[in-house]
Write a protein that holds these residues in place. Structure first.
Motif, mmCIF file in Angstrom:
data_model
loop_
_atom_site.group_PDB
_atom_site.id
_atom_site.type_symbol
_atom_site.label_atom_id
_atom_site.label_comp_id
_atom_site.label_asym_id
_atom_site.label_seq_id
_atom_site.Cartn_x
_atom_site.Cartn_y
_atom_site.Cartn_z
ATOM 1 N N ARG A 97 0.839 -1.204 0.000
ATOM 2 C CA ARG A 97 0.000 0.000 0.000
ATOM 3 C C ARG A 97 0.873 1.253 0.000
ATOM 4 N N ILE A 98 1.888 1.244 0.828
ATOM 5 C CA ILE A 98 2.769 2.402 0.950
ATOM 6 C C ILE A 98 3.531 2.649 -0.350
ATOM 7 N N THR A 99 3.992 1.575 -0.963
ATOM 8 C CA THR A 99 4.828 1.695 -2.161
ATOM 9 C C THR A 99 4.030 1.434 -3.430
ATOM 10 N N THR A 100 2.777 1.787 -3.405
ATOM 11 C CA THR A 100 1.854 1.431 -4.479
ATOM 12 C C THR A 100 2.340 1.801 -5.879
ATOM 13 N N LEU A 101 3.046 2.898 -6.022
ATOM 14 C CA LEU A 101 3.519 3.317 -7.336
ATOM 15 C C LEU A 101 4.846 2.677 -7.706
ATOM 16 N N ASP A 102 5.520 2.100 -6.760
ATOM 17 C CA ASP A 102 6.841 1.523 -6.945
ATOM 18 C C ASP A 102 6.874 0.179 -6.248
ATOM 19 N N ALA A 103 6.786 -0.908 -6.988
ATOM 20 C CA ALA A 103 6.725 -2.234 -6.375
ATOM 21 C C ALA A 103 7.901 -2.433 -5.414
ATOM 22 N N PRO A 104 7.631 -2.925 -4.204
ATOM 23 C CA PRO A 104 8.688 -3.067 -3.205
ATOM 24 C C PRO A 104 9.637 -4.231 -3.480
ATOM 25 N N TYR A 105 9.222 -5.158 -4.351
ATOM 26 C CA TYR A 105 10.016 -6.347 -4.616
ATOM 27 C C TYR A 105 10.157 -6.560 -6.121
ATOM 28 N N LYS A 106 11.149 -7.349 -6.504
ATOM 29 C CA LYS A 106 11.336 -7.711 -7.910
ATOM 30 C C LYS A 106 10.192 -8.641 -8.325
ATOM 31 N N ASP A 107 10.032 -8.809 -9.636
ATOM 32 C CA ASP A 107 8.913 -9.604 -10.165
ATOM 33 C C ASP A 107 8.859 -11.014 -9.569
ATOM 34 N N GLU A 108 9.997 -11.707 -9.526
ATOM 35 C CA GLU A 108 10.005 -13.070 -8.981
ATOM 36 C C GLU A 108 9.632 -13.076 -7.504
ATOM 37 N N GLN A 109 10.105 -12.069 -6.782
ATOM 38 C CA GLN A 109 9.761 -11.976 -5.357
ATOM 39 C C GLN A 109 8.273 -11.686 -5.191
ATOM 40 N N MET A 110 7.717 -10.800 -6.040
ATOM 41 C CA MET A 110 6.286 -10.496 -5.972
ATOM 42 C C MET A 110 5.460 -11.749 -6.252
ATOM 43 N N LYS A 111 5.909 -12.546 -7.194
ATOM 44 C CA LYS A 111 5.201 -13.789 -7.503
ATOM 45 C C LYS A 111 5.195 -14.703 -6.274
ATOM 46 N N GLU A 112 6.352 -14.817 -5.618
ATOM 47 C CA GLU A 112 6.436 -15.637 -4.404
ATOM 48 C C GLU A 112 5.560 -15.070 -3.290
ATOM 49 N N VAL A 113 5.534 -13.735 -3.172
ATOM 50 C CA VAL A 113 4.707 -13.081 -2.154
ATOM 51 C C VAL A 113 3.229 -13.367 -2.412
ATOM 52 N N PHE A 114 2.788 -13.243 -3.670
ATOM 53 C CA PHE A 114 1.387 -13.513 -3.986
ATOM 54 C C PHE A 114 1.041 -14.979 -3.734
ATOM 55 N N GLN A 115 1.947 -15.884 -4.064
ATOM 56 C CA GLN A 115 1.701 -17.302 -3.790
ATOM 57 C C GLN A 115 1.588 -17.544 -2.280
#
Length: 195
Positions: A97-115
């Motif tokens: 939420r805080i970093t909404t305009l700038d993803a806080p993690y790299k794409d692979e990390q975001m994928k792991e976070v969503f999983q």
């Protein structure tokens, strides 16, 4: 009190707040072994993050770095205690939420976070437990609900193995509709994905 005094007071409060967030994040980098202590620390981090506005200052972004790093470590993402996982999800949601305009993690990390988030929701304990109440809220603004809908649609489209019960519960919480309407909506999405 003059405007200069008010400005100085605000700067001092901001520095103290930055310091608190950084210290809590640093503690998360080497989390306590006691589950109670870890839950207390995660609660503190989540509560601090809840007060951080979107598009934070440079000093606040720097203060957030330890928490951003700690939340995706194996010590927290692979923790066996469900209440810990739920608080980690809550903290990650605050970070995004805080970093909404700038993803806080790299794409692979975001994928792991969503999983990880989906896995936590799939294994969510009974609705009367602390974990359930921590994530499911009813007072989100419309913009947040719209963003949640978009994210859930993307997750559903990309996923092959999300249980129907989980989907129904998620949509019921977000839309505040009856289970039958959510069930129909989920079935429509599932049907579209199977074609």
């Amino acid at each position: 009190m003059t405007s200069f005094d008010r400005k100085l007071e605000k700067q001092l409060k901001d520095r103290e707040f930055d310091k608190q967030i950084k210290e809590a994040g640093n503690k998360l980098l080497n989390p306590p072994s006691s589950i109670d202590d870890l839950l207390t620390l995660l609660d503190k981090v989540e509560n601090l993050l809840a007060y951080v506005e979107q598009e934070p200052s440079k000093s606040m972004r720097d203060a957030l770095l330890p928490s951003v790093k700690a939340l995706i470590t194996n010590k927290l993402l692979r923790h066996v205690e469900m209440n810990v996982k739920v608080l980690v999800v809550s903290c990650i949601i605050e970070i995004t939420r805080i970093t909404t305009l700038d993803a806080p993690y790299k794409d692979e990390q975001m994928k792991e976070v969503f999983q990880f988030i989906v896995a936590v929701f799939e294994n969510m304990p009974h609705v009367s437990t602390r974990s359930y109440k921590k994530i499911i809220r009813s007072n989100y603004p419309l913009a947040v609900l719209s963003a949640m809908e978009t994210i859930m649609n993307l997750v559903i489209d990309e996923s092959e193995d999300i249980s129907l019960d989980l989907l129904s519960s998620l949509f019921a919480s977000v839309y505040k509709k009856g289970k039958s309407e959510c069930f129909i909506y989920v079935m429509e999405i599932r049907g579209a994905n199977n074609h």
